[in-house]
Design a protein around this motif. Structure first.
Motif: not given
Length: 382
Positions: A352-354, A362-365, A375-379
């Motif tokens: 996600v391009a936060t 940032k990356f997630a598994t 949520n960080e992206y929306k914020k």
């Protein structure tokens, strides 16, 4: 009749085969020899006198002939009018000199060779298109053939442009109608596309800075871009690398185009590449769910697709269809191609391009980690 006359009539020998010169006294024989010697000397002397007369009479013209052979002719003025010259790859200074003489730019090709040699530029005649004048001094012609005087149109095409946008920018810069590029793109055989491109130019019109000669056709321009792609493919080892990954070169180019479209920064490309490969290899199989492919299908330019947009039936909609889309969605640069061939090791399934402003990705598994990133992206106003 005297003895000399008789000798001439009867010949040099008597009936017994003896020389008649032995008869008579020696004085007469010596007189005859002296007469003959005088005649043998006079003939060459007369010939020499005649030759000197000819040389003396034509000496001026002879001098001019020799001078013309030794000192090549040259025009005295700066010239006038306009003459187009193309120096082609591999041409020597002699080739250029002969062409300039044929075009009437210089008077004698030898004068140009001398001027090039004196200027020390014999090895620096750069291929390209130049404009000169007729009847120029050879030294002036050498000066005009400086690489800074080449005639061309410079076009810079950024990585990630779609083919339609590439055509628009090419048309604006080169003044070749966009429809000509569209028509040329349909004739894949004329462009030198590799077989694995499947006759489609999208993804293979390599983004770079180009210098196109005046009056270049759409086909010539696109061919140059395809040639540049093939150079990059060779340098990056595209075909061998694709085989090592169990993919075709075309599939690698599709992945590279997605990486190019999704990455905000070069340093994120390797990880985005890994996410694509992890999703394709996931069991059970996962949809890629790339917003960039949906935007390509709809002809739009956004970073995030709406729920309604993810329902488009296009085969480029990776929310709806499993696997890779049918072809590249843009023209990727060398960094994206290298990332597609060398994904960064990792277990990530999401990114996600936060922060849209800083383009940090940032990356997630896991899905839970993914929701945190959303949520960080929306914020951050996403």
């Amino acid at each position: 009749m005297n003895d000399l006359d008789m000798d001439l009539l009867l010949g040099p020998e008597d009936d017994n085969g003896r020389s008649r010169r032995q008869k008579g006294n020696g004085r007469r024989g010596r007189r005859r020899r002296r007469r003959r010697n005088r005649g043998g000397f006079l003939a060459p002397l007369l010939a020499l006198i005649v030759l000197l007369g000819i040389v003396g009479g034509g000496g001026y013209y002879g001098y001019l002939w020799v001078s013309d052979r030794l000192v090549p002719g040259d025009f005295s003025g700066p010239g006038s009018g306009s003459v187009a010259l193309e120096i082609r790859q591999g041409q020597s200074a002699t080739d250029v000199a002969e062409e300039l003489e044929r075009l009437g730019v210089i008077k004698d090709s030898r004068a140009f060779i001398n001027a090039v040699t004196n200027s020390g530029k014999s090895a620096s005649l750069v291929p390209g298109h130049y404009t000169l004048r007729k009847q120029m001094r050879a030294a002036d012609a050498v000066t005009e053939l400086d690489s800074n005087n080449r005639q061309y149109t410079e076009v810079t095409l950024k990585e990630g442009l779609r083919l339609s946008d590439t055509f628009t920018q090419l048309a604006e810069k080169t003044k070749v109608p966009a429809k000509d590029f569209t028509a040329a793109a349909k004739k894949a055989g004329d462009l030198g596309l590799p077989d694995y491109a499947k006759g489609r130019l999208e993804g293979y019109a390599f983004p770079a800075t180009y210098q196109f000669p005046p009056k270049s056709s759409a086909t010539a321009i696109l061919t140059k871009m395809v040639d540049r792609f093939k150079e990059t493919a060779d340098r990056t080892g595209l075909e061998a690398g694709a085989k090592d990954l169990g993919r075709t070169p075309h599939e690698i180019m599709i992945i590279a185009s997605i990486i190019q479209a999704e990455a905000g920064r070069q340093e994120d490309m390797g990880k985005i590449s890994r996410v694509v490969y992890n999703r394709l290899a996931h069991k059970p199989e996962m949809h890629l769910k790339m917003d960039s492919t949906v935007m390509y299908a709809l002809g739009k330019y956004k970073t995030a697709a709406t729920f309604a947009e993810t329902k488009t039936p296009s085969k480029y909609n990776t929310y709806l269809h499993l696997g890779l889309p049918p072809g590249p969605i843009a023209n990727p640069g060398d960094h994206a191609i290298e990332a597609a061939l060398n994904p960064t090791p990792g277990t990530w399934l999401y990114f996600v391009a936060t922060d849209p402003n800083s383009q940090v990705t940032k990356f997630a598994t896991t899905d839970a980690e993914f929701q945190v990133l959303l949520n960080e992206y929306k914020k951050n106003g996403g």
